[in-house]
Write a protein that holds these residues in place. Sequence first.
Motif, PDB file in Angstrom:
ATOM      1  N   ALA A 145      -3.984 -47.018  64.826  1.00 43.42           N
ATOM      2  CA  ALA A 145      -4.815 -47.868  63.970  1.00 43.42           C
ATOM      3  C   ALA A 145      -5.637 -48.809  64.826  1.00 43.42           C
ATOM      4  O   ALA A 145      -5.367 -48.979  66.012  1.00 43.42           O
ATOM      5  CB  ALA A 145      -3.928 -48.667  63.012  1.00 43.42           C
ATOM      6  N   GLY A 146      -6.618 -49.429  64.186  1.00 45.04           N
ATOM      7  CA  GLY A 146      -7.399 -50.406  64.917  1.00 45.04           C
ATOM      8  C   GLY A 146      -8.407 -51.115  64.042  1.00 45.04           C
ATOM      9  O   GLY A 146      -8.730 -50.681  62.931  1.00 45.04           O
ATOM     10  N   THR A 147      -8.905 -52.203  64.579  1.00 46.73           N
ATOM     11  CA  THR A 147      -9.892 -53.037  63.904  1.00 46.73           C
ATOM     12  C   THR A 147     -11.286 -52.464  64.103  1.00 46.73           C
ATOM     13  O   THR A 147     -11.625 -51.988  65.186  1.00 46.73           O
ATOM     14  CB  THR A 147      -9.824 -54.473  64.463  1.00 46.73           C
ATOM     15  OG1 THR A 147      -8.505 -54.979  64.233  1.00 46.73           O
ATOM     16  CG2 THR A 147     -10.831 -55.386  63.795  1.00 46.73           C
ATOM     17  N   ARG A 148     -12.088 -52.547  63.052  1.00 40.44           N
ATOM     18  CA  ARG A 148     -13.461 -52.067  63.128  1.00 40.44           C
ATOM     19  C   ARG A 148     -14.301 -52.979  64.009  1.00 40.44           C
ATOM     20  O   ARG A 148     -14.191 -54.192  63.964  1.00 40.44           O
ATOM     21  CB  ARG A 148     -14.066 -51.990  61.731  1.00 40.44           C
ATOM     22  CG  ARG A 148     -13.444 -50.883  60.912  1.00 40.44           C
ATOM     23  CD  ARG A 148     -13.871 -50.901  59.478  1.00 40.44           C
ATOM     24  NE  ARG A 148     -15.329 -50.849  59.336  1.00 40.44           N
ATOM     25  CZ  ARG A 148     -15.950 -50.940  58.180  1.00 40.44           C
ATOM     26  NH1 ARG A 148     -15.259 -51.102  57.066  1.00 40.44           N
ATOM     27  NH2 ARG A 148     -17.253 -50.874  58.098  1.00 40.44           N
ATOM     28  N   GLU A 149     -15.158 -52.352  64.800  1.00 47.91           N
ATOM     29  CA  GLU A 149     -16.124 -53.091  65.618  1.00 47.91           C
ATOM     30  C   GLU A 149     -17.316 -53.470  64.726  1.00 47.91           C
ATOM     31  O   GLU A 149     -17.538 -52.838  63.699  1.00 47.91           O
ATOM     32  CB  GLU A 149     -16.607 -52.204  66.778  1.00 47.91           C
ATOM     33  CG  GLU A 149     -15.520 -51.768  67.743  1.00 47.91           C
ATOM     34  CD  GLU A 149     -14.965 -52.900  68.586  1.00 47.91           C
ATOM     35  OE1 GLU A 149     -15.666 -53.923  68.739  1.00 47.91           O
ATOM     36  OE2 GLU A 149     -13.837 -52.761  69.084  1.00 47.91           O
ATOM     37  N   PRO A 150     -18.087 -54.494  65.131  1.00 44.70           N
ATOM     38  CA  PRO A 150     -19.279 -54.834  64.340  1.00 44.70           C
ATOM     39  C   PRO A 150     -20.187 -53.610  64.181  1.00 44.70           C
ATOM     40  O   PRO A 150     -20.397 -52.854  65.124  1.00 44.70           O
ATOM     41  CB  PRO A 150     -19.965 -55.918  65.188  1.00 44.70           C
ATOM     42  CG  PRO A 150     -18.876 -56.493  66.017  1.00 44.70           C
ATOM     43  CD  PRO A 150     -17.914 -55.364  66.285  1.00 44.70           C
ATOM     44  N   ASP A 151     -20.683 -53.405  62.981  1.00 43.96           N
ATOM     45  CA  ASP A 151     -21.600 -52.304  62.647  1.00 43.96           C
ATOM     46  C   ASP A 151     -20.974 -50.918  62.807  1.00 43.96           C
ATOM     47  O   ASP A 151     -21.693 -49.922  62.886  1.00 43.96           O
ATOM     48  CB  ASP A 151     -22.895 -52.389  63.470  1.00 43.96           C
ATOM     49  CG  ASP A 151     -23.635 -53.689  63.229  1.00 43.96           C
ATOM     50  OD1 ASP A 151     -23.699 -54.127  62.055  1.00 43.96           O
ATOM     51  OD2 ASP A 151     -24.139 -54.275  64.196  1.00 43.96           O
ATOM     52  N   GLU A 152     -19.653 -50.830  62.871  1.00 46.97           N
ATOM     53  CA  GLU A 152     -18.976 -49.539  62.991  1.00 46.97           C
ATOM     54  C   GLU A 152     -18.445 -49.131  61.621  1.00 46.97           C
ATOM     55  O   GLU A 152     -17.755 -49.911  60.958  1.00 46.97           O
ATOM     56  CB  GLU A 152     -17.825 -49.633  63.986  1.00 46.97           C
ATOM     57  CG  GLU A 152     -17.072 -48.337  64.197  1.00 46.97           C
ATOM     58  CD  GLU A 152     -15.945 -48.480  65.207  1.00 46.97           C
ATOM     59  OE1 GLU A 152     -15.800 -47.573  66.046  1.00 46.97           O
ATOM     60  OE2 GLU A 152     -15.210 -49.492  65.163  1.00 46.97           O
ATOM     61  N   GLY A 153     -18.748 -47.923  61.210  1.00 41.81           N
ATOM     62  CA  GLY A 153     -18.222 -47.416  59.952  1.00 41.81           C
ATOM     63  C   GLY A 153     -16.743 -47.112  60.076  1.00 41.81           C
ATOM     64  O   GLY A 153     -16.235 -46.863  61.174  1.00 41.81           O
ATOM     65  N   PRO A 154     -16.017 -47.103  58.954  1.00 41.40           N
ATOM     66  CA  PRO A 154     -14.578 -46.858  59.021  1.00 41.40           C
ATOM     67  C   PRO A 154     -14.211 -45.472  59.565  1.00 41.40           C
ATOM     68  O   PRO A 154     -13.271 -45.348  60.344  1.00 41.40           O
ATOM     69  CB  PRO A 154     -14.103 -47.043  57.586  1.00 41.40           C
ATOM     70  CG  PRO A 154     -15.305 -47.137  56.744  1.00 41.40           C
ATOM     71  CD  PRO A 154     -16.467 -47.433  57.612  1.00 41.40           C
ATOM     72  N   ARG A 155     -14.939 -44.442  59.180  1.00 45.15           N
ATOM     73  CA  ARG A 155     -14.631 -43.098  59.680  1.00 45.15           C
ATOM     74  C   ARG A 155     -14.845 -43.024  61.189  1.00 45.15           C
ATOM     75  O   ARG A 155     -14.043 -42.431  61.913  1.00 45.15           O
ATOM     76  CB  ARG A 155     -15.476 -42.050  58.959  1.00 45.15           C
ATOM     77  CG  ARG A 155     -15.061 -40.627  59.279  1.00 45.15           C
ATOM     78  CD  ARG A 155     -15.798 -39.616  58.382  1.00 45.15           C
ATOM     79  NE  ARG A 155     -15.240 -38.302  58.539  1.00 45.15           N
ATOM     80  CZ  ARG A 155     -15.478 -37.511  59.593  1.00 45.15           C
ATOM     81  NH1 ARG A 155     -16.271 -37.910  60.566  1.00 45.15           N
ATOM     82  NH2 ARG A 155     -14.924 -36.318  59.670  1.00 45.15           N
ATOM     83  N   GLU A 156     -15.931 -43.616  61.678  1.00 49.18           N
ATOM     84  CA  GLU A 156     -16.204 -43.631  63.121  1.00 49.18           C
ATOM     85  C   GLU A 156     -15.111 -44.399  63.859  1.00 49.18           C
ATOM     86  O   GLU A 156     -14.687 -44.007  64.948  1.00 49.18           O
ATOM     87  CB  GLU A 156     -17.575 -44.252  63.398  1.00 49.18           C
ATOM     88  CG  GLU A 156     -18.747 -43.391  62.942  1.00 49.18           C
ATOM     89  CD  GLU A 156     -18.931 -43.366  61.427  1.00 49.18           C
ATOM     90  OE1 GLU A 156     -19.444 -42.339  60.938  1.00 49.18           O
ATOM     91  OE2 GLU A 156     -18.566 -44.335  60.726  1.00 49.18           O
ATOM     92  N   CYS A 157     -14.648 -45.476  63.244  1.00 44.75           N
ATOM     93  CA  CYS A 157     -13.550 -46.245  63.840  1.00 44.75           C
ATOM     94  C   CYS A 157     -12.279 -45.396  63.913  1.00 44.75           C
ATOM     95  O   CYS A 157     -11.569 -45.417  64.919  1.00 44.75           O
ATOM     96  CB  CYS A 157     -13.302 -47.518  63.032  1.00 44.75           C
ATOM     97  SG  CYS A 157     -12.002 -48.585  63.695  1.00 44.75           S
TER      98      CYS A 157
END
Length: 175
Positions: A75-87
């Motif tokens: 698991a992990g935290t989303r980066e700014p401007d990163e979509g959830p699937r890409e994360c």
Amino acid sequence: MEFTETRISGEYAFRGRIISLRVDRVRLPDGGESTREVVEHPGAVAILPVLEDGRVVLVRQFRYAVGRELLEVPAGTREPDEGPRECAIRELREETGYEADDISELARFYVSPGWCNEELIVYRARGLRAGDAGLESDENLAVVIVQPDDIPALIAAGHIADAKTLTAILAHRAG
């Protein structure tokens, strides 16, 4: 009956790298006022990687906040401007080294909506191909492959004890 609370004012008590704490004054539905403390979080993802034979890929890591090791889904935290699937694709590769042919959403939930706005999106990854992990400098974890029949005992023993992993397992078994 109306349940909506309206923000009157607020200020930040803390701004951190991942979370911030905001203290708001709110108007209650009956016209009264109260205080709400809100932890702001950018959102996160969790991935349940499932091998062709049904075994699942978990990670074992020490969790400082609870003072012990747990078995968890990557698991992990989303980066700014990163979509959830890409994360989810990024975190799966970084933490386990696996890449997946199919990543599908299983569930969405708020981690603790009484005081935090974090939404966690759970994915299932299938068609896994092994590769090299790319852990961040402060990550220390080990990949653990688990038989599905062993999961209830791991939960009962407290080895699997976090909400995202329990939710991922439940959602996977449900459909």
